[in-house]
Design a protein around this motif. Structure first.
Motif, PDB file in Angstrom:
ATOM      1  N   GLY A   1      23.032  83.418   8.429  1.00  0.00           N
ATOM      2  CA  GLY A   1      23.072  82.656   7.190  1.00  0.00           C
ATOM      3  C   GLY A   1      24.048  81.495   7.255  1.00  0.00           C
ATOM      4  O   GLY A   1      24.572  81.142   8.309  1.00  0.00           O
ATOM      5  N   ARG A   2      24.335  80.932   6.117  1.00  0.00           N
ATOM      6  CA  ARG A   2      25.204  79.760   6.026  1.00  0.00           C
ATOM      7  C   ARG A   2      26.676  80.172   6.025  1.00  0.00           C
ATOM      8  O   ARG A   2      27.048  81.240   5.593  1.00  0.00           O
ATOM      9  N   ARG A   3      27.500  79.260   6.549  1.00  0.00           N
ATOM     10  CA  ARG A   3      28.960  79.360   6.510  1.00  0.00           C
ATOM     11  C   ARG A   3      29.525  80.582   7.230  1.00  0.00           C
ATOM     12  O   ARG A   3      30.559  81.110   6.831  1.00  0.00           O
ATOM     13  N   LEU A   4      28.881  81.036   8.316  1.00  0.00           N
ATOM     14  CA  LEU A   4      29.465  82.089   9.149  1.00  0.00           C
ATOM     15  C   LEU A   4      30.708  81.506   9.806  1.00  0.00           C
ATOM     16  O   LEU A   4      30.671  80.416  10.369  1.00  0.00           O
ATOM     17  N   PHE A   5      31.829  82.248   9.738  1.00  0.00           N
ATOM     18  CA  PHE A   5      33.047  81.830  10.417  1.00  0.00           C
ATOM     19  C   PHE A   5      33.457  82.918  11.387  1.00  0.00           C
ATOM     20  O   PHE A   5      33.638  84.073  11.009  1.00  0.00           O
ATOM     21  N   ILE A   6      33.578  82.555  12.657  1.00  0.00           N
ATOM     22  CA  ILE A   6      34.028  83.464  13.697  1.00  0.00           C
ATOM     23  C   ILE A   6      35.429  83.017  14.084  1.00  0.00           C
ATOM     24  O   ILE A   6      35.610  81.977  14.708  1.00  0.00           O
ATOM     25  N   ASP A   7      36.437  83.806  13.672  1.00  0.00           N
ATOM     26  CA  ASP A   7      37.835  83.450  13.916  1.00  0.00           C
ATOM     27  C   ASP A   7      38.246  83.896  15.309  1.00  0.00           C
ATOM     28  O   ASP A   7      38.075  85.051  15.665  1.00  0.00           O
ATOM     29  N   HIS A   8      38.774  83.007  16.094  1.00  0.00           N
ATOM     30  CA  HIS A   8      39.155  83.204  17.501  1.00  0.00           C
ATOM     31  C   HIS A   8      37.915  83.411  18.355  1.00  0.00           C
ATOM     32  O   HIS A   8      37.680  82.655  19.266  1.00  0.00           O
ATOM     33  N   GLY A   9      37.147  84.440  18.103  1.00  0.00           N
ATOM     34  CA  GLY A   9      35.815  84.562  18.652  1.00  0.00           C
ATOM     35  C   GLY A   9      35.645  85.230  19.993  1.00  0.00           C
ATOM     36  O   GLY A   9      34.602  85.802  20.242  1.00  0.00           O
ATOM     37  N   MET A  10      36.588  85.157  20.882  1.00  0.00           N
ATOM     38  CA  MET A  10      36.385  85.687  22.227  1.00  0.00           C
ATOM     39  C   MET A  10      35.875  87.125  22.165  1.00  0.00           C
ATOM     40  O   MET A  10      36.420  87.954  21.448  1.00  0.00           O
ATOM     41  N   GLY A  11      34.805  87.378  22.891  1.00  0.00           N
ATOM     42  CA  GLY A  11      34.263  88.724  22.983  1.00  0.00           C
ATOM     43  C   GLY A  11      33.309  89.122  21.876  1.00  0.00           C
ATOM     44  O   GLY A  11      32.841  90.260  21.854  1.00  0.00           O
ATOM     45  N   VAL A  12      32.968  88.230  20.968  1.00  0.00           N
ATOM     46  CA  VAL A  12      32.006  88.554  19.919  1.00  0.00           C
ATOM     47  C   VAL A  12      30.615  88.625  20.533  1.00  0.00           C
ATOM     48  O   VAL A  12      30.228  87.769  21.325  1.00  0.00           O
ATOM     49  N   VAL A  13      29.863  89.674  20.160  1.00  0.00           N
ATOM     50  CA  VAL A  13      28.486  89.849  20.620  1.00  0.00           C
ATOM     51  C   VAL A  13      27.611  90.115  19.406  1.00  0.00           C
ATOM     52  O   VAL A  13      27.891  91.013  18.614  1.00  0.00           O
ATOM     53  N   ILE A  14      26.542  89.324  19.268  1.00  0.00           N
ATOM     54  CA  ILE A  14      25.595  89.476  18.166  1.00  0.00           C
ATOM     55  C   ILE A  14      24.213  89.650  18.783  1.00  0.00           C
ATOM     56  O   ILE A  14      23.712  88.756  19.461  1.00  0.00           O
ATOM     57  N   GLY A  15      23.601  90.815  18.550  1.00  0.00           N
ATOM     58  CA  GLY A  15      22.336  91.167  19.173  1.00  0.00           C
ATOM     59  C   GLY A  15      21.117  90.476  18.587  1.00  0.00           C
ATOM     60  O   GLY A  15      21.167  89.857  17.523  1.00  0.00           O
ATOM     61  N   GLU A  16      20.008  90.643  19.295  1.00  0.00           N
ATOM     62  CA  GLU A  16      18.759  89.937  18.997  1.00  0.00           C
ATOM     63  C   GLU A  16      18.229  90.146  17.593  1.00  0.00           C
ATOM     64  O   GLU A  16      17.778  89.198  16.952  1.00  0.00           O
TER      65      GLU A  16
END
Length: 189
Positions: free
Chosen positions: A77-92
């Motif tokens: 959706g809109r305005r997703l914020f991933i802070d720092h982010g390293m290692g984030v995984v979002i599946g299919e």
């Protein structure tokens, strides 16, 4: 909605959620979470257009550059914020609502190799703490908070706080601020 309106909206969301943000220019140039989301929009469009190999290759390039892996099939959706982010995984098959915040090390993953829906859905306004894992086709209701390092394998209604391994839900207090709850020691594992 034009690309530039979405970009400005994303920068404003980052500025609102990150107390260390100094300027829009700094956010646009130096925030890998934002770069990953922007790239995902392109790869997702190609995925929907059946250019799946190109979309997957692009998402892998983005992972190499940002440390954030977002499958091009994921719906964000809109305005997703991933802070720092390293290692984030979002599946299919993950679905992410509007105004969601993810910290570093978050996994929105599957638990089976079956085809079909196998990744979580996060409602609008959900915050997921550092290192948390949300696994399987669960639904996390709007405005819920997943504590740092929690492992969520069951759905939760709106306005809940999920902590522990396996995560247990409690009702969110009306005055709970997502950032304050995620930083409170009693919600860390």
């Amino acid at each position: 909605m034009t690309v530039w309106i979405r970009v400005r909206e994303d920068i404003a969301a980052a500025k609102r959620r990150d107390p260390a943000a100094r300027s829009g220019l700094e956010i646009a140039l130096l925030y890998p979470g934002l770069h990953a989301v922007w790239a995902h929009r392109l790869w997702h469009r190609l995925w929907r257009g059946r250019l799946r190999f190109v979309a997957r290759a692009g998402s892998q390039l983005t992972r190499l550059l940002t440390g954030i892996e977002i499958h091009p099939g994921a719906v964000i959706g809109r305005r997703l914020f991933i802070d720092h982010g390293m290692g984030v995984v979002i599946g299919e098959t993950a679905e992410i609502g509007d105004d969601v915040m993810l910290y570093h090390g978050v996994t929105l993953g599957g638990r089976t190799h079956d085809s079909g829906k196998r990744h979580p859905a996060l409602g609008d306004g959900v915050a997921v703490g550092a290192g948390a894992k949300v696994l399987g086709p669960v639904v996390i209701g709007a405005r819920s908070i997943v504590g740092a390092n929690a492992v969520v394998t069951r759905s939760a209604p709106a306005d809940t706080v999920l902590v522990g391994i396996p995560a247990k839900a409690r009702a969110r207090q009306s005055g709970d601020d997502a950032r304050a709850v995620l930083m409170a020691p009693e919600y860390h594992i």
